[in-house]
Design a protein around this motif. Sequence first.
Motif, PDB file in Angstrom:
ATOM      1  N   GLN A 128       0.917  -1.270  -0.205  1.00 13.64           N
ATOM      2  CA  GLN A 128       0.058  -0.209   0.024  1.00 13.64           C
ATOM      3  C   GLN A 128       0.978   1.296   0.019  1.00 13.64           C
ATOM      4  OE1 GLN A 128      -3.297  -0.033  -0.409  1.00 13.64           O
ATOM      5  NE2 GLN A 128      -3.865   2.041  -0.163  1.00 13.64           N
ATOM      6  N   GLN A 129       2.015   1.437   0.749  1.00  9.26           N
ATOM      7  CA  GLN A 129       2.915   2.486   0.877  1.00  9.26           C
ATOM      8  C   GLN A 129       3.554   2.670  -0.553  1.00  9.26           C
ATOM      9  OE1 GLN A 129       3.388   4.368   3.560  1.00  9.26           O
ATOM     10  NE2 GLN A 129       4.000   5.896   1.947  1.00  9.26           N
ATOM     11  N   ALA A 130       3.837   1.484  -1.274  1.00  7.37           N
ATOM     12  CA  ALA A 130       4.583   1.661  -2.585  1.00  7.37           C
ATOM     13  C   ALA A 130       3.461   2.071  -3.573  1.00  7.37           C
ATOM     14  CB  ALA A 130       5.030   0.075  -3.174  1.00  7.37           C
ATOM     15  N   THR A 131       2.427   1.663  -3.272  1.00  3.45           N
ATOM     16  CA  THR A 131       1.236   2.107  -4.308  1.00  3.45           C
ATOM     17  C   THR A 131       1.008   3.667  -4.146  1.00  3.45           C
ATOM     18  OG1 THR A 131       0.196   0.101  -4.363  1.00  3.45           O
ATOM     19  CG2 THR A 131      -1.181   2.191  -5.144  1.00  3.45           C
ATOM     20  N   PHE A 132       1.141   4.387  -2.534  1.00  2.00           N
ATOM     21  CA  PHE A 132       0.785   5.485  -2.689  1.00  2.00           C
ATOM     22  C   PHE A 132       1.986   6.351  -3.112  1.00  2.00           C
ATOM     23  CE2 PHE A 132       1.574   9.289  -0.019  1.00  2.00           C
ATOM     24  CZ  PHE A 132       0.055   9.919   0.210  1.00  2.00           C
ATOM     25  N   ASP A 133       3.267   5.739  -2.874  1.00  2.00           N
ATOM     26  CA  ASP A 133       4.410   6.613  -3.378  1.00  2.00           C
ATOM     27  C   ASP A 133       4.489   6.509  -4.725  1.00  2.00           C
ATOM     28  OD1 ASP A 133       5.190   6.608  -0.755  1.00  2.00           O
ATOM     29  OD2 ASP A 133       6.821   4.908  -0.714  1.00  2.00           O
ATOM     30  N   TYR A 139       1.486  11.337 -10.125  1.00  2.00           N
ATOM     31  CA  TYR A 139       0.358  12.341 -10.346  1.00  2.00           C
ATOM     32  C   TYR A 139       0.735  13.371  -9.302  1.00  2.00           C
ATOM     33  CZ  TYR A 139      -1.565   8.339 -12.521  1.00  2.00           C
ATOM     34  OH  TYR A 139      -1.503   7.086 -13.466  1.00  2.00           O
ATOM     35  N   GLY A 140       1.405  13.477  -8.250  1.00  2.07           N
ATOM     36  CA  GLY A 140       1.410  14.719  -7.136  1.00  2.07           C
ATOM     37  C   GLY A 140       0.818  14.152  -6.004  1.00  2.07           C
ATOM     38  N   GLU A 145      -3.485  11.543  -2.362  1.00  2.00           N
ATOM     39  CA  GLU A 145      -4.406  11.440  -1.313  1.00  2.00           C
ATOM     40  C   GLU A 145      -5.688  11.679  -1.698  1.00  2.00           C
ATOM     41  OE1 GLU A 145      -3.078  15.087   0.654  1.00  2.00           O
ATOM     42  OE2 GLU A 145      -1.412  14.423   1.539  1.00  2.00           O
ATOM     43  N   GLN A 146      -6.330  11.648  -2.810  1.00  2.71           N
ATOM     44  CA  GLN A 146      -7.381  11.327  -3.310  1.00  2.71           C
ATOM     45  C   GLN A 146      -7.826   9.885  -3.763  1.00  2.71           C
ATOM     46  OE1 GLN A 146     -10.379  13.866  -3.553  1.00  2.71           O
ATOM     47  NE2 GLN A 146      -9.045  14.748  -2.139  1.00  2.71           N
ATOM     48  N   TYR A 147      -6.757   9.225  -3.978  1.00  2.00           N
ATOM     49  CA  TYR A 147      -7.064   7.961  -4.501  1.00  2.00           C
ATOM     50  C   TYR A 147      -6.449   6.892  -3.696  1.00  2.00           C
ATOM     51  CZ  TYR A 147      -9.029  10.157  -8.749  1.00  2.00           C
ATOM     52  OH  TYR A 147      -9.915  10.758  -9.430  1.00  2.00           O
ATOM     53  N   VAL A 148      -5.676   7.133  -2.840  1.00  2.00           N
ATOM     54  CA  VAL A 148      -4.807   6.026  -2.098  1.00  2.00           C
ATOM     55  C   VAL A 148      -4.737   6.522  -0.656  1.00  2.00           C
ATOM     56  CG1 VAL A 148      -2.682   4.478  -2.084  1.00  2.00           C
ATOM     57  CG2 VAL A 148      -3.468   5.577  -4.025  1.00  2.00           C
ATOM     58  N   LEU A 149      -5.402   5.627   0.283  1.00  2.00           N
ATOM     59  CA  LEU A 149      -5.062   5.741   1.456  1.00  2.00           C
ATOM     60  C   LEU A 149      -3.874   5.310   2.225  1.00  2.00           C
ATOM     61  CD1 LEU A 149      -8.625   4.580   2.829  1.00  2.00           C
ATOM     62  CD2 LEU A 149      -7.786   6.879   2.990  1.00  2.00           C
ATOM     63  N   PRO A 150      -3.553   5.994   3.466  1.00  3.42           N
ATOM     64  CA  PRO A 150      -2.302   5.397   4.195  1.00  3.42           C
ATOM     65  C   PRO A 150      -2.570   4.004   4.293  1.00  3.42           C
ATOM     66  CG  PRO A 150      -3.035   7.534   4.949  1.00  3.42           C
ATOM     67  CD  PRO A 150      -4.302   7.034   3.956  1.00  3.42           C
ATOM     68  N   PRO A 151      -1.435   3.094   4.630  1.00  4.35           N
ATOM     69  CA  PRO A 151      -1.576   1.586   4.862  1.00  4.35           C
ATOM     70  C   PRO A 151      -2.626   1.262   5.952  1.00  4.35           C
ATOM     71  CG  PRO A 151       0.734   2.241   4.315  1.00  4.35           C
ATOM     72  CD  PRO A 151      -0.095   3.380   4.295  1.00  4.35           C
TER      73      PRO A 151
END
Length: 212
Positions: A128-133, A139-140, A145-151
């Motif tokens: 999940q963290q890798a997806t967020f990063d 995309y910035g 923060e609009q599409y991926v939550l913290p783990p």
Amino acid sequence: MRAGLVAALLLAGCGSPESAAPTSTIVTTATVTATATATVTAVRTATVTAVTTTTATSTAPAAGERPDADTPGPDGGTACAVDPAYRDEPTDGLADAVIAAWADARAAAAAVGITICVNDGKRSRAQQQATFDDYVARYGQAAAEQYVLPPDSSAHVAGYAIDVQPSASAAWLEGTNGSWGFCRMYDNEIWHFEFAETFRLGCPPRRTAPAG
């Protein structure tokens, strides 16, 4: 389930006085019938209220039913049969109830000629963290923060969320209104569904977007 309960209660409360019955019998019967009707109405109202409250607040499986947050999910999968732009990932790592419900939903979709694919399912905290990063890099920060939550806030990490593709397949699943336990959760993610047994009674209102 609710229809059967209401029908049984209505049957128990139904009664038509015989046309030749004395006036006193008619009054008594009418009183009993009115009382039974009021009881049925109260039960029906209580049932609907309970259902509304439950579906609006119950999402995550109980803690004991959730997979380990650090257990990774499958990464990849075969190409989705109806759109190779997406993957059809195994459901390994998701909660057992989610896996069973997905199998039922998939069979129901196939019966009407719809193929539904899991483009993404279980993720570990690290995934999940890798997806967020990755979203931040591509995309910035604001978009991420609009599409991926913290783990620690992600239903994927908790093991009860799936991303369904392609869009036509996601639309079919959304149209079932939780019949299989899956509901679309966010306005901005047509693909993101979460599972809860209570959703089988109807989906809760969608939120605008994920919020950590």
